[in-house]
Structures are given as C-alpha cells and as structure tokens.
Design a protein around this motif. Structure first.
Motif, PDB file in Angstrom:
ATOM      1  N   PHE A 155       0.845  -1.188   0.000  1.00  0.00           N
ATOM      2  CA  PHE A 155       0.000   0.000   0.000  1.00  0.00           C
ATOM      3  C   PHE A 155       0.884   1.243   0.000  1.00  0.00           C
ATOM      4  N   LYS A 156       0.289   2.397  -0.147  1.00  0.00           N
ATOM      5  CA  LYS A 156       1.041   3.635  -0.280  1.00  0.00           C
ATOM      6  C   LYS A 156       1.983   3.858   0.892  1.00  0.00           C
ATOM      7  N   ASP A 157       1.503   3.631   2.098  1.00  0.00           N
ATOM      8  CA  ASP A 157       2.300   3.943   3.286  1.00  0.00           C
ATOM      9  C   ASP A 157       2.663   2.723   4.114  1.00  0.00           C
ATOM     10  N   ALA A 158       2.348   1.540   3.625  1.00  0.00           N
ATOM     11  CA  ALA A 158       2.617   0.349   4.433  1.00  0.00           C
ATOM     12  C   ALA A 158       2.570  -0.900   3.568  1.00  0.00           C
ATOM     13  N   SER A 159       3.045  -1.980   4.116  1.00  0.00           N
ATOM     14  CA  SER A 159       2.896  -3.302   3.504  1.00  0.00           C
ATOM     15  C   SER A 159       2.518  -4.277   4.605  1.00  0.00           C
ATOM     16  N   MET A 160       1.731  -5.279   4.247  1.00  0.00           N
ATOM     17  CA  MET A 160       1.250  -6.234   5.253  1.00  0.00           C
ATOM     18  C   MET A 160       0.793  -7.499   4.543  1.00  0.00           C
ATOM     19  N   PRO A 161       0.721  -8.609   5.271  1.00  0.00           N
ATOM     20  CA  PRO A 161       0.182  -9.826   4.661  1.00  0.00           C
ATOM     21  C   PRO A 161      -1.325  -9.705   4.457  1.00  0.00           C
ATOM     22  N   PRO A 162      -1.851 -10.269   3.390  1.00  0.00           N
ATOM     23  CA  PRO A 162      -3.310 -10.278   3.206  1.00  0.00           C
ATOM     24  C   PRO A 162      -3.978 -11.118   4.282  1.00  0.00           C
ATOM     25  N   GLN A 163      -5.256 -10.866   4.482  1.00  0.00           N
ATOM     26  CA  GLN A 163      -6.001 -11.533   5.538  1.00  0.00           C
ATOM     27  C   GLN A 163      -7.176 -12.316   4.966  1.00  0.00           C
ATOM     28  N   LEU A 164      -7.486 -13.405   5.642  1.00  0.00           N
ATOM     29  CA  LEU A 164      -8.628 -14.236   5.279  1.00  0.00           C
ATOM     30  C   LEU A 164      -9.557 -14.329   6.485  1.00  0.00           C
ATOM     31  N   PHE A 165     -10.862 -14.231   6.231  1.00  0.00           N
ATOM     32  CA  PHE A 165     -11.828 -14.254   7.321  1.00  0.00           C
ATOM     33  C   PHE A 165     -12.862 -15.345   7.097  1.00  0.00           C
ATOM     34  N   ILE A 166     -13.308 -15.936   8.199  1.00  0.00           N
ATOM     35  CA  ILE A 166     -14.345 -16.967   8.199  1.00  0.00           C
ATOM     36  C   ILE A 166     -15.407 -16.559   9.209  1.00  0.00           C
ATOM     37  N   THR A 167     -16.646 -16.470   8.766  1.00  0.00           N
ATOM     38  CA  THR A 167     -17.761 -16.186   9.677  1.00  0.00           C
ATOM     39  C   THR A 167     -18.933 -17.101   9.336  1.00  0.00           C
ATOM     40  N   GLY A 168     -19.755 -17.407  10.335  1.00  0.00           N
ATOM     41  CA  GLY A 168     -20.919 -18.253  10.121  1.00  0.00           C
ATOM     42  C   GLY A 168     -22.201 -17.457  10.228  1.00  0.00           C
ATOM     43  N   GLY A 169     -23.285 -17.998   9.673  1.00  0.00           N
ATOM     44  CA  GLY A 169     -24.565 -17.313   9.783  1.00  0.00           C
ATOM     45  C   GLY A 169     -25.641 -17.991   8.969  1.00  0.00           C
ATOM     46  N   ASN A 170     -26.797 -17.366   8.942  1.00  0.00           N
ATOM     47  CA  ASN A 170     -27.903 -17.862   8.131  1.00  0.00           C
ATOM     48  C   ASN A 170     -27.664 -17.546   6.666  1.00  0.00           C
ATOM     49  N   PHE A 171     -28.291 -18.335   5.800  1.00  0.00           N
ATOM     50  CA  PHE A 171     -28.216 -18.101   4.361  1.00  0.00           C
ATOM     51  C   PHE A 171     -29.618 -17.881   3.819  1.00  0.00           C
TER      52      PHE A 171
END
Length: 302
Positions: A81-97
């Motif tokens: 990114f313009k002012d930083a670098s970082m590892p990408p993130q992955l998210f898992i959430t549960g819920g109704n469909f």
C-alpha cells in the motif's frame, strides 16, 4: 433490452429477465465465497484452523478467533500500500443463508450444477462466509493462487459443506466437484471463480456470451454478441480467452485481433477484433467486446 436464459441447445427459454445496469462491479473487490450448509456450522478451534490453512497456504497467523469468526494473516504474500505493507487476511464467519438474495438472472447461470442448484438453494439455510481482505494489491496470480488454496483448505475445514457459491461471479459448485477436481493449479481461478454466461436476446436469433469474475484480479471480462454459431463453442472460446488474459496479464489493447473459431477449434487464419466497451448485461463494467465478423450481432461495424 430484455434477454431470456438459455440452458442448452434443446431447452428453450422459459422466462424473461430484465436488464438492469444499475449494479456495478468494483475492480479488485473483496472476494466472497458462501459455503452452503443444511445445519448451523461451527467455527473450528484456532488450532485446527491454523493447522489446516498452513497445510495449503504456508505459514499463517490466526490473529482473531472468538468462536463466531476467525481471521488469518497469510505470511507468504505481501500486499503493498502507499504507506505500508502487510500480509493479506482471510476471514471466516458463520450465519444464516437467504437464497432470496440470489436473483433469477444469477440462478439462470449456474451451469456447473444446474441439476442441483435449486435443491441446494432450498435445502441450505446456513453458510460459512469466507472472504479476503487487504488483498487487492497482490499480483493477479498471487491473489488467485491464495484464494484457490483457501478454497481447498475450506473444503477440509468444513466437511459438511454442500456447495460453494462464488458471489463475485454467480458461479456455484457442489462440494464434491471441488474436492474431487483435477484442474491444474494455474487454471483453478478461471475454472471455479469466473463464470461464462449465456443469454438469448428476446425477439431475435442473437445471443450474448460474457464472462463475470475477472475484475476481481483487475482484469477485463469478455463479451460476445453473435448469431449463427454454436453457443457452446463461444463459451469455450471465452474460457480460453480468459485463461490467456490471466496467464499474460492482459496483453489485449483496443483494436487488437484474436484467433476465431472454425469447427470448434481455434482458427489463426481468421481474426476477430477486440474493443473495450460497456457491458450489455449487468453488472455494469467494462468488457472486451469480441467482434465475430459475419457472426456478429447488433449494429457495430469495425
């Protein structure tokens, strides 16, 4: 414009779908997968998530876990990114469909499980939502590899998953199709996450084939407006072109030509011209429109 869905060469359209270009695609958008379930899913514990994701993605850091969601940083990749670098993130959430959130147009284009799609949508009332974050700046191949490795890890994490719905393209696969696939690594993103759609144009003999899902990687989708050719051949051409664009980081410029089709095979002797245009069918986005010479439909002349 109105357009009717076409399921195969023998099945005529049985509904009319209205064009609506008010929805737009945001290039590089968050990638979203819904793992569809018949029963409420449980988020695995932190140790299991870490172990299985590391099996597919290398070193990860499960930085968030509360029983309802989990967040993981993938350390083998770096998002700049313009002012930083970082590892990408992955998210898992549960819920109704809620299957009602998927409209008729998207339902009409679930070719890969069309015999099961309505059953899946009616039986599965729960989901695991899997997304990426901070990943848009990754090179296209890195992001694609990460997402497809993530998909395969999710299949191991959630053996009760019935099917996976890919929000960015409207594509859906049964879980066993994903678990049992033999798709080469370099082709997985196009196969699973890019949808080649097919529509009949109401009141004419013309059709449209387009792709949806390429813009996730900041690559252009394709569009063919045509008549007089087997649509299955055009769909195959679209997938071949999507693979070419992906493999070569889109070398196609406005006015360039590409190989055509003859008897179902790529034909170098006859070239089709490419132009960047607005999509004819939602969502609104820029596409590479392929002008198919004598097979072209519409009022375009190049």
């Amino acid at each position: 414009m109105l357009f009717g869905k076409k399921k195969n060469e023998k099945e005529e359209k049985n509904s009319v779908l209205k064009q609506d270009l008010s929805s737009q695609v945001n290039p590089g958008a968050v990638f979203i997968m819904s793992l569809l379930m018949k029963k409420p899913p449980e988020i695995p514990n932190k140790e299991s998530i870490t172990e299985i994701l590391q099996k597919y993605l290398g070193e990860v850091d499960c930085f968030a876990h509360d029983g309802k969601m989990a967040g993981v940083a993938v350390k083998k990749y770096t998002a700049e990114f313009k002012d930083a670098s970082m590892p990408p993130q992955l998210f898992i959430t549960g819920g109704n469909f809620d299957a009602g959130t998927i409209n008729d147009l998207y339902r009409s284009q679930m070719w890969d499980c069309r015999n099961d799609s309505e059953r899946i949508l009616s039986e599965c009332n729960y989901q695991i939502i899997a997304t990426d974050m901070m990943a848009a700046t990754l090179p296209a191949h890195d992001r694609a590899d990460m997402l497809m490795d993530y998909l395969e890890a999710l299949m191991e994490l959630f053996p009760e998953c019935e099917a996976v719905y890919f929000h960015n393209s409207g594509k859906m696969f049964l879980s066993e199709q994903i678990r049992e696939h033999e798709i080469p690594k370099e082709d997985r993103f196009i196969y699973f996450a890019v949808n080649a759609r097919l529509f009949n144009i109401q009141g004419s003999d013309s059709m449209i084939v387009d792709t949806l899902g390429m813009s996730t990687l900041f690559l252009p989708d394709l569009q063919y407006h045509f008549h007089g050719m087997d649509p299955n051949q055009v769909v195959n051409h679209a997938y071949n072109m999507a693979s070419y664009i992906f493999a070569n980081d889109n070398p196609i410029k406005d006015g360039d030509t590409i190989d055509s089709i003859e008897n179902g095979e790529m034909n170098m002797a006859v070239q089709w011209q490419c132009h960047y245009e607005d999509a004819l069918i939602q969502p609104a986005r820029q596409v590479i429109d392929v002008y198919m010479n004598e097979y072209a439909a519409g009022n375009r002349e190049y």
